[in-house]
Design a protein around this motif. Structure first.
Motif: not given
Length: 456
Positions: A352, A355-356, A359-360, A365, A402-406, A408
């Motif tokens: 997580r 991934v953040r 994206k930052q 994606e 997938c949602d929890l670690i943000e 795609d």
């Protein structure tokens, strides 16, 4: 763990051997040396370099030594559990180092306490010492064999006496253990990379169920139990071992690259760049990139002065370690669709955060691809994953992960793909333990399930 017999600089060589194995444990280290008459111990909390930076090896000189780097689990903390452990008696002394976990330790500990033994630590290593000396026995091949025959689990032991060294591996060979030579000296090490680092040559692996006794008369091999089909821990290949080590006739880097190749076959995705999470995922990322035809780029860099976050003993330390350890390379990821290869997802903390960060840093994606199957079951064989509640894949679907670690998208390597990448030839007793992924435990699960120590 590391040991050497028959070298005038045994302590120094063991020190360097432990440096090669530092990735296996970072909370403590120790060395015991034999000069033929006495055993001398030095151990402390911290990294190998910190523990021995003020040590005069001339004061712990000898021709034989064993060493250990400590991997802390929640119930096994403090200086008292740092190995090797040294035990003295009126007739002789012995030092012990261990990797793995004894699954019926709770039962055996109770039996010893009922007989009057007073154990000072929670370590299985101390348990073996009491079992060997049970009923006043001397430390011999026979007493060691009788003690090991009472154990159920995954373990490797090195036992040092004034005039002998003993090496043992559990009947399934779940933990790695190898024998090497340095001139006329004999080396034992958890990984072949340690043998290579000190200038030695690999000779062979310790066989499942084998007890080896090393002395000035040479090396003697016996069996303390029947040999089972080898089932070396899959996480050794996925994460734990160094890529330059060979385990059970398989190079770790090569197996990880094949994991990436199989993962690309199973879970392709439209993207611009493949990157791996340093360090154990780099090999798989290279394999994924080659198979998919996508470029491999160093999209994430690692601070070399921060330890491995997976083996930190608490969640708060793991999270802090992730922040210090990894950083995205903006010039690589900005505006790109990234395939992020990681070796595994255990708790989801690292994934997580990465991934953040990607994206930052401008990634359009981030598609997470895991070069191992989902870890859904606890490990009872020496890795600190002892409860289902801490395993993200045991409590959430792939979509929820997938949602929890943000991310795609998320995909895991299949168990068939993992075996394809590791097992070359079952006729030479190759095989893996993937119980943390499948729930198929090779040894001891029923005993543990009926004991008072069954993790939830």
């Amino acid at each position: 763990m590391f040991g050497i017999w028959g070298h005038e600089q045994a302590a120094e060589i063991t020190y360097y051997g432990l440096h090669a194995l530092q990735h296996r444990g970072q909370e403590g280290a120790g060395i015991v040396v034999s000069d033929g008459e006495t055993l001398k111990l030095h151990r402390d909390l911290g990294l190998v370099n910190d523990v021995f930076k003020r040590t005069s090896f001339s004061k712990i000189s000898g021709r034989a030594a064993i060493g250990h780097v400590h991997y802390t689990v929640q119930e096994d903390k403090g200086i008292d559990s740092v190995q090797p452990l040294l035990f003295r008696s009126q007739t002789s002394s012995m030092a012990l180092a261990e990797v793995g976990n004894i699954m019926n330790a709770h039962k055996l500990r109770g039996e010893l306490e009922d007989e009057g033994s007073i154990l000072q630590t929670t370590s299985d290593t101390e348990l073996l010492a009491h079992m060997i000396k049970r009923n006043g026995k001397d430390v011999t091949q026979t007493s060691i064999t009788e003690a090991l025959q009472q154990f159920t689990g995954a373990y490797g032991y090195v036992i040092l006496q004034e005039d002998k060294m003993h090496v043992a591996l559990d009947p399934h060979g779940i933990r790695p253990l190898s024998i090497g030579k340095l001139g006329d000296a004999i080396i034992v090490a958890s990984e072949t990379c340690a043998i290579d680092l000190v200038g030695g040559t690999f000779e062979r692996e310790v066989l499942p169920g084998e007890l080896i006794t090393i002395s000035d008369h040479g090396m003697e091999s016996t069996r303390f139990t029947l040999r089972e089909q080898r089932q070396i821990c899959a996480m050794e290949y996925v994460y734990l071992s160094r890529p330059d080590s060979d385990l059970n006739h398989v190079n770790v880097h090569t197996s990880r690259k094949k994991m990436g190749i199989e993962l690309a076959k199973e879970s392709p995705v439209e993207a611009d760049v493949v990157t791996g999470v340093p360090d154990s995922s780099i090999s798989a990322a290279i394999g994924y990139a080659e198979q998919s035809g996508l470029p491999y780029e160093m999209g994430i860099i690692k601070n070399r002065y921060v330890g491995r976050t997976f083996i930190q003993p608490s969640q708060s330390l793991r999270e802090q370690g992730v922040k210090l350890k990894l950083a995205p390379v903006r010039g690589i990821v900005d505006g790109k669709r990234i395939v992020m290869i990681d070796d595994s997802i255990v708790r989801g903390t690292t994934s997580r955060r990465i991934v953040r960060m990607l994206k930052q840093s401008g990634a359009k994606e981030v598609h997470v691809r895991i070069a191992s199957p989902a870890i859904e079951h606890p490990c009872f064989y020496g890795i600190d994953m002892s409860t289902k509640k801490e395993l993200i894949a045991a409590n959430h679907s792939k979509e929820e992960i997938c949602d929890l670690i943000e991310a795609d998208s998320v995909a895991f390597l299949s168990t068939e793909g993992l075996e394809q990448a590791i097992v070359k030839d079952k006729t030479i007793h190759q095989g893996i333990c993937n119980a943390c992924m499948t729930g198929n435990y090779p040894v001891g699960y029923d005993q543990l399930r009926h004991s008072q120590k069954m993790p939830k």
